[in-house]
Each structure stands twice: as structure tokens, then as C-alpha cells.
Scaffold this motif. Structure first.
Motif, mmCIF file in Angstrom:
data_model
loop_
_atom_site.group_PDB
_atom_site.id
_atom_site.type_symbol
_atom_site.label_atom_id
_atom_site.label_comp_id
_atom_site.label_asym_id
_atom_site.label_seq_id
_atom_site.Cartn_x
_atom_site.Cartn_y
_atom_site.Cartn_z
ATOM 1 N N PRO A 101 0.937 -1.121 -0.265
ATOM 2 C CA PRO A 101 0.032 -0.084 -0.124
ATOM 3 C C PRO A 101 0.855 1.121 -0.221
ATOM 4 O O PRO A 101 1.977 1.299 0.522
ATOM 5 C CB PRO A 101 -0.753 -0.233 1.413
ATOM 6 C CG PRO A 101 -0.738 -1.678 1.564
ATOM 7 C CD PRO A 101 0.615 -1.982 1.211
ATOM 8 N N ALA A 102 0.358 2.225 -0.558
ATOM 9 C CA ALA A 102 1.017 3.545 -0.643
ATOM 10 C C ALA A 102 1.247 3.916 0.690
ATOM 11 O O ALA A 102 0.354 4.048 1.584
ATOM 12 C CB ALA A 102 0.156 4.701 -1.489
ATOM 13 N N GLY A 103 2.511 4.606 0.859
ATOM 14 C CA GLY A 103 2.669 5.110 2.593
ATOM 15 C C GLY A 103 3.487 4.113 3.269
ATOM 16 O O GLY A 103 3.895 4.479 4.405
ATOM 17 N N ALA A 104 3.174 2.822 2.975
ATOM 18 C CA ALA A 104 3.902 1.749 3.954
ATOM 19 C C ALA A 104 5.160 1.389 3.522
ATOM 20 O O ALA A 104 5.669 1.550 2.445
ATOM 21 C CB ALA A 104 2.887 0.457 3.751
ATOM 22 N N ASN A 105 5.956 1.100 4.657
ATOM 23 C CA ASN A 105 7.272 0.663 4.514
ATOM 24 C C ASN A 105 7.535 -0.597 4.011
ATOM 25 O O ASN A 105 6.628 -1.476 4.114
ATOM 26 C CB ASN A 105 8.149 0.782 5.808
ATOM 27 C CG ASN A 105 8.113 1.981 6.413
ATOM 28 O OD1 ASN A 105 8.160 3.279 5.884
ATOM 29 N ND2 ASN A 105 8.053 2.274 7.776
#
Length: 839
Positions: free
Chosen positions: A458-462
Motif C-alpha cells: 500500500p502507498a505510504g507503507a514501509n
């Protein structure tokens, strides 16, 4: 007495001049058919160096001044979407090396992680040290025995004997230390080795139709090749006949497909040798059996043959024993020795010179060109899988399921549905359209790293190994248990057919299942076995795949797995904030790690739970997962939410631990169930083990194992106690005792002080969840504005008419409602800020 045969049964390899001509013919033929040839060096050192001198001449023709292959010497085949050019010829019987990537031995290999490769190097060093220590111990034992039996005239004999005894004891102690170190390394490797990763050879920046292994030290290459050969021999023992005896008696009756592959071997001084050999893509067992008949070890072919094993009459007896790296020289020396031995009248019938006569040369097909070299390894692996799935030889169940899953992934890709299926399984993925589908197929079948799955994060996840492995497990689940469209209301009394969508037919066709309406428990169990075998390959420590039976039932098989789309970080925050659904989803994500941990927490459910005292606690996966879930919602003695969250976090991270766990104070760790065992009998603490947390979530001095798990989360957790008369009266309307109702374990209901403590513990996670949601909303609004600005610019640039007024009004009304809700939420947040000061 053996009968003398005619000389020169075993062929001599053609000279370099004919190798150049063969390379010219192959390159010209590949150009005529529009395929990419192998590197010229591979043809010269790997192919021409394996062909008898008369064979090369029979393959080449001259057409309009150009050397080409004769029409009957090659064929162009279609392999999926790719074309492969195959050369049909006779090769020396001892020229082909078994391929490490044989799918029958897939269970013996683990994922190609860098940590595992380093552990293999440490294991090889430990084995060499153990050999030296064993030799020293043997020498010390002989010295001690010589002094013990010597005459007693020497005045210093007792002192010398005591010194020799002490030396022997020290040597034995070192042997035990190295043996313990070796066992620990083997345990850290899961008693497997990381799968060798091959890639298309690059020449002048362009991929070629040949494969190459990564550079590896000489000792590691020998170790890996021996490991591959040993496991291939073990898999071949399931045959109903002796393959080596069959080859020696009747010869080879069918062709095998081979590919040119490069081994990059580094010696002790750092010199790299690039060795080209023929690797058997199909017919691996036949290739290994032929080498056994010739009495040639596979590791000698790929790392260098000791000259003493194939001597020539003029070789000096007292000279050095260099490694022969040239395949041409190795085979010529081997043929010369066999021809000499076969000509001697005293040669026994069991000698290789007589036994290998009918496989002196064998017919083979060799890959000499393809349309897409980057996909060559995948195409050849698929051919190997298809050859075995449709064969009649016995097939290990685990290996068959792994091969069947690879076929399922290829079926999705062949139908151009792989990206769509992953997009449905990961609705919040950052960039599904940027997926490298070839890399994704390799990652899901553990024939390459998991990095190609990064666009599904997901976008923003490390991005971390834990996240990528979780993505891989979810992807496998989505492919094996695809969802189907919801059932539409029936408008008439006529018979309707359920729409199964576009993904379920792929699974049914590949796995040859019955119609959707006929799915029963047997189908669900078979699908669960397939899922379990595919997921097991992602872990270093491979547990029993039967441990997953019961995780999926008929409902999941028919309707789909129905996975929670939230990432791990959001699930952890939700569980910390008191969200029972988030914890239940987190428990499902933990299930594979609980099965494939070094100390497995979930084991196969065979046996009855009544016999726990005799067999140990045997429970189904659903029992173990239900106990974890109920420990969060209903509570359990000695179990806190801090303990549960710490345990879940450690379990999900344990497969990537590079080193054994260590407590903060340096106290030695022991497994919880081995507290009363003798120190010599205890399990070695290896990388991947989980430290058991206490009620506050802090690490203890014990390693969590099944004994610890079954003690904290027993089988009967969550079973309601029989209703007491007091509770019955309270249920009948007697409100006097309503406030004294008990929970499952008879504990009093939580008082307001405990509720306040729980809220204070959960509120930080809830704040983070709200913060994340708002950040996502802000990013979405910014993206929406950017898209509308781009649409406006393009409309003005192209002079297009504006959208209809009704469409614009509808969009503006929706955004107005969103803006109103946003203003209301701002007011709510201001109230929360004021309340924070009062908590």
C-alpha cells in the motif's frame, strides 16, 4: 574373464577448429529464425566440448557460402508464448550435469535469501573445521595409545601419557564443539539449502540464450552440487527399477533436454573461473545415473576434475594434482582411460569401461536459441514441471503440489489475468500496473527474490522482508482461493447458473476440479494442501504442510478467502486500539509463521485430543487460532493484550532474523518445554526462534515453543462453563445479582478503573489510526485536484467541449457532502483535543 572389445568405444571430442565452425552455424541458423543464440564462448566451451569429433561434422552444412545447421539437426518449438530452438545431436555420455532446479527436489530447497547464503558459507567452514578436528582427535588417540602400550622403562612415561591424554581430551572437546556448531547452522538453515538462482547470461549488455549462476567459492559450489545430487538420488529411489542398471543394460531410450549454463567458481586466491557445462533440464535422473555408471561425480564436472582421477600415461606420478577445468580435456582423458581399461583382458565386467558402453554417447536436445532470453529459465522450468506432472514415475506429494501451483500461476499469466487477480486481492496497492509479471511469477514460486512484489505494498507503507512475505502469502491465498461475484437476486422461477467470475475457471481448469456446485470437503482439503505447500516455500523452516488442514473450508473454496485488505501496520494499530476484527485478521496472517517456525506452534492434527498425555497436545489449526482470538476478546489466565501483541510481532518477524535471539541481560536461553532437560539434550538456540514475552510484553529467558503455546492457549480456551443456578436466576429476570455475572473463567466483570486503564492503553493506537486515515484523505484530495487540473489543461489544449451539466452537478454535490463531513470532523477533532487535557 571379460571379453575384449574393440578399441575406441568412447569417443574423442572434436578440436577447436570444428567448434568455431559449429558456433558459426548456430549463430547463422538463429539469425535465420529470428531467435537469440547463446554466447559464442558457451558454444565453444560447453557444447562443442561435449560432442564427439564425428558428430560436429554431421551437424554442419554450407549454404551460399554460409555455415548453417542441417535441417534435420534442429527443430523450432513453441513453449508458451516463447519459441525455443533445439539442436538434436549425440553428446558424450558423461558430459551433462544434473540441473539443481529439478522440480522433484523443490522441497529440499528454501527461498534464496542472502542470510541463508551466508549461513551456507558458515556451514561449509564448520564442516572443514570439523574434518580437521576429527583428524587431530584421531592422531591424538593414536599417540595416546602408543604411549599407553609402550614399555615402562622411561621415567617420564607417566607425564608423557598424561599430556597425551589431555591432548586427546582437548581434541575430542573441539570435535564436539564443531559438531554443535554444525547442528546449529543446519537448524538455522531449516536443514535445507537456499535455492540457486540462475539468470540469463549478459553479453555486451544483451541477454543470451544461456543461464548463469552467481559467483560462489569453490568449497560452497562443491557442497551445493553434492547436496543437489544427494537429494536427486533420494527422489529417484522411488522408481520401481534401478535406473543405472537399466542404462548400463539397454542404454538410454529417450532424449533429454539440456541447456548451456555457466558456473562462476572462485578459488582460494580469488581467481574466478567461468565454466560452461550442459545442464539437464529434463531427464535429470538419467543424467545423474549416467555419471554414476561412469563413476564421475557431478561436483567434479562443475568445479574442476582432479587430474589424478583421469590420469594419462605420461602424467608425472609425483607432480601436483591440479584441477582440470576444460570440459574437452576432462572428457578426452575419461574416454582414453576407459578405452585403455576396456582393452585389457583382465578387466572385470563391473568396470565402467564395460558397463558404460551403451551410453558412451546419448541422444539429446540442446537449447541453442530462444526469442526471449529473460524468460528462458522460467520456460525451461515449466517444461520440466509438465514433463513430470504427465509422467508415470512416482512423485512426492509436496513436490507435486509445488509444481501444480507453478502451473496455476502460469495459467493465470497465460490468460492475462495475473495482474487483475492481484489487483483484486490488493485494492490499496500502490502501483499494480507497474508489476513485472515475470518477476512476480518467480517470487510466488520462490524461484527468485520477493522484490517484484513491492508494487503491491500500500502507498505510504514501509517495504521490509516481513511486509513482502505477508504480501506473498496474501497473493498465494488470492490465487488459490479467488473470490466470485456476489449472487444476484433471482427474478424468475427458472433455473439460474451462478456467475463464477473470471478467476475461478482458471483454478478449476488447472486443478481439474468438478463444477462449482459440486465443491465438497474433499475439494477444499485438496486446495488447502496446495496452498500450504506453496506458502511453505516462503519460509526457511519448512513445517508439515498437513498442519494447515482445516484453515480453509468449503465456503472459502467456493466463495473465496475473503481476506482483510489492511496492511500489517494498520492491523497492529487496530489490535492495540481494541479492534477485535483487526486482531482476528492478524491471527490469520500469523498462521503460516506459526506452522513454519523453528519451534512449530501448530502441528498436524492427527490423533485424538484425549491422548494428549501420551502423544502431546494434538489440535487442529482452527483450534489454535481460535484460542489466540478468544484470548484477546474473552481473556485468558496469564494472557494480556501486551503479551499477545508482542508475540504476534515477534512471530511475524522471526523468519528474517539474521542471528539467534538474545535477551538483554545475556542470560542463556532455553526452550520453555525443556526447562527440566539435561543441558546436553536441549535444542540449540538458532536464528528464527521466538523469545516468550511476559504479561507486560517484555522478553523472558525462555524460547516460546509448543509447550508454552499450549499452556497459555489451551484447547478448552473459550468453551463456556456450565450455567450455574445463580446465573440462571439472573437470566430469568432477577436483577439483584446482575452485576455479579462472571466471565468464562469465573472472573468478575471489569470495574471502571480497569476500563479506564484499558482505554488509556488503547487510545494512542486509535489516535495513530485516525492520523493515518486523515493523511490518506488529504493525499486522495490532492491527487483528485491534480487529476482535474490535468483534465482541464488537456481540454483547453484540445479544444474539447465541457462535460454535460448534469454530470458536473452530480460530482459537485458529492464533493459538497464530503466537504461538509470534513468540516464536521474538524469540529469533532477540536472537541477531542479539549478532552485530551482532561483524561
Amino acid at each position: 574373464m571379460a571379453v575384449k572389445r574393440s578399441d575406441d568405444i568412447y569417443p574423442q571430442i572434436g578440436n577447436v577448429l570444428w567448434g568455431d565452425r559449429l558456433a558459426d552455424a548456430i549463430e547463422n541458423t538463429c539469425a535465420d529464425h529470428g531467435v537469440v543464440p547463446p554466447p559464442r564462448q558457451a558454444i565453444l566451451e560447453g557444447l562443442a566440448a561435449a560432442l564427439p569429433d564425428t558428430e560436429v561434422k554431421a551437424l554442419i552444412a554450407t549454404l551460399r557460402g554460409r555455415r548453417v545447421l542441417k535441417p534435420n539437426a534442429y527443430r523450432l518449438v513453441q513453449a508458451g508464448d516463447e519459441q525455443v530452438l533445439l539442436l538434436t545431436c549425440d553428446v558424450h555420455g558423461a558430459a551433462v550435469v544434473p540441473w539443481d532446479l529439478n522440480d522433484r527436489t523443490a522441497v529440499c530447497w528454501s527461498s534464496p535469501a542472502p542470510e541463508a547464503s551466508q549461513r551456507v558459507k558458515d556451514l561449509v567452514a564448520a564442516e572443514l573445521a570439523l574434518q580437521d578436528a576429527a583428524k587431530s582427535a584421531k592422531s591424538a588417540e593414536k599417540e595416546r595409545e602408543a604411549l599407553r602400550r609402550a614399555p615402562g622403562d622411561d621415567a617420564y612415561a607417566p607425564q608423557a601419557l598424561a599430556a597425551a591424554t589431555q591432548k586427546h581430551q582437548d581434541a575430542v572437546r573441539r570435535v564436539h564443539e564443531f559438531e554443535s556448531q554444525k547442528r546449529a547452522l543446519l537448524s538455522a538453515l531449516g536443514h535445507r539449502r537456499p535455492r540457486p538462482v540462475v539468470r540469463a547470461v549478459q553479453e555486451d549488455g544483451q541477454p543470451k540464450a544461456a543461464l548463469s549462476l552467481a559467483e560462489q567459492p569453490y568449497a560452497v559450489a562443491v557442497h551445493m552440487q553434492r547436496y543437489a545430487a544427494d537429494n536427486l538420488e533420494r527422489a529417484g529411489k522411488t522408481r520401481g527399477y534401478d535406473l543405472a542398471e537399466s542404462l548400463a543394460d539397454a542404454g538410454q531410450l529417450s532424449k533429454g533436454m539440456n541447456v548451456l549454463q555457466q558456473w562462476q567458481i572462485t578459488d582460494s586466491v580469488g581467481t574466478v573461473s567461468n565454466l560452461w557445462r550442459l545442464a539437464a533440464v529434463t531427464g535429470n535422473n538419467r543424467a545423474l545415473a549416467r555419471l554414476n555408471v561412469f563413476r564421475v561425480r557431478p561436483e567434479h564436472l562443475v568445479t574442476g576434475m582432479p587430474q589424478s582421477l583421469v590420469p594419462m600415461p605420461k602424467d608425472k606420478k609425483d607432480g601436483p594434482e591440479p584441477l582440470l577445468l576444460s570440459l574437452r580435456e576432462i572428457l578426452n582423458r575419461l574416454s582414453a582411460r576407459l578405452n585403455r581399461d576396456g582393452a585389457k583382458p583382465e578387466t572385470e565386467a563391473t568396470d565402467p569401461s564395460l558397463r558404460a558402453a551403451k551410453i558412451a554417447t546419448v541422444s539429446a536436445e540442446i537449447v541453442i536459441g530462444c526469442t526471449k532470453p529473460e524468460a528462458l529459465e522460467h520456460v525451461l522450468r515449466a517444461l520440466n514441471v509438465n514433463d513430470h506432472l504427465r509422467g508415470i514415475q512416482p512423485y512426492d506429494e509436496d513436490a507435486r503440489l509445488i509444481a501444480l501451483f507453478a502451473t496455476l500461476v502460469d495459467a493465470y499469466a497465460r490468460e492475462s489475468l495475473l495482474a487483475d487477480a492481484l489487483a483484486e486481492a490488493f485494492p490499496d496497492a500502490r502501483a499494480v500496473d507497474l508489476l513485472d509479471l515475470t518477476g512476480v511469477r518467480d517470487a510466488l514460486t520462490v524461484n527468485g527474490p520477493l522484490d517484484p512484489l513491492e508494487p503491491l505494498v500500500p502507498a505510504g507503507a514501509n517495504v521490509s522482508p516481513v511486509v513482502l512475505r505477508d504480501i506473498a502469502v496474501r497473493a498465494i491465498t488470492g490465487l488459490v482461493f479467488p473470490g466470485i461475484p456476489p449472487e444476484t437476486p433471482q427474478k424468475t422461477n427458472g433455473r439460474t447458473v451462478r456467475d463464477t467470475g473470471q478467476f475461478w475457471p482458471v483454478v478449476r481448469g488447472t486443478l481439474q476440479e468438478p463444477a462449482w456446485s459440486q465443491i465438497r470437503a474433499r475439494t477444499a482439503e485438496a486446495r488447502t494442501r496446495l496452498w500450504s505447500a506453496a506458502v511453505a516455500q516462503l519460509f526457511v523452516h519448512r513445517g508439515n504442510i498437513l498442519s494447515a488442514l482445516g484453515l480453509f473450508g468449503t465456503t472459502e473454496t467456493r466463495e473465496g478467502a475473503g481476506q482483510d485488505p489492511r496492511p500489517l501496520t494498520e492491523l497492529f494499530l487496530g489490535a492495540e486500539a481494541g479492534d477485535a476484527a483487526a486482531w482476528a485478521a492478524l491471527v490469520q496472517r500469523m498462521a503460516p509463521a506459526l506452522i513454519h517456525a523453528p519451534q512449530s506452534f501448530i502441528t498436524p492434527g492427527q490423533g485424538s485430543e484425549a491422548g494428549a498425555g501420551r502423544k502431546g497436545v494434538r489440535r487442529t489449526p482452527k483450534s489454535a487460532l481460535a484460542a489466540l482470538t478468544l484470548a484477546y476478546t474473552a481473556g485468558a489466565p496469564g494472557v494480556s493484550r501486551a503479551l499477545l501483541l508482542a508475540f504476534a510481532k515477534t512471530v511475524l518477524e522471526h523468519p528474517d532474523a539474521p542471528r539467534p535471539p538474545e535477551p538483554d541481560d545475556g542470560t542463556p536461553l532455553i526452550c520453555y518445554g525443556e526447562q527440566h532437560w539435561a543441558e546436553a539434550d536441549r535444542t540449540a538456540i538458532t536464528a528464527g526462534m521466538v523469545i516468550a514475552p511476559d504479561s507486560e510484553g517484555r522478553p523472558t529467558h525462555y524460547v516460546a515453543d509448543k509447550a508454552w503455546f499450549d499452556e497459555l492457549f489451551p484447547v478448552d480456551l473459550g468453551i463456556p462453563v456450565p450455567e450455574s443456578p445463580v446465573n440462571a436466576l439472573a437470566g430469568d429476570g432477577n436483577t439483584a445479582d446482575a452485576g455479579t455475572l462472571t466471565t468464562t473463567y469465573g472472573e468478575a466483570a471489569a470495574d471502571p478503573r480497569d476500563q479506564l486503564t484499558a482505554l488509556r492503553r488503547e487510545l494512542p493506537a486509535r489516535v495513530e489510526l485516525v492520523e493515518g486515515s486523515y493523511l490518506k484523505a488529504v493525499d486522495a484530495a490532492h491527487t483528485l485536484m491534480t487529476d482535474f487540473e490535468e483534465a482541464h489543461r488537456l481540454r483547453v489544449q484540445l479544444g474539447e467541449d465541457p462535460l454535460p451539466a448534469q454530470q458536473r452537478i452530480e460530482w459537485m454535490e458529492k464533493l459538497a457532502k464530503v466537504r461538509t463531513a470534513a468540516h464536521a470532523s474538524v469540529t469533532t477533532l477540536e472537541q477531542v483535543e479539549a478532552l485530551i487535557l482532561k483524561v
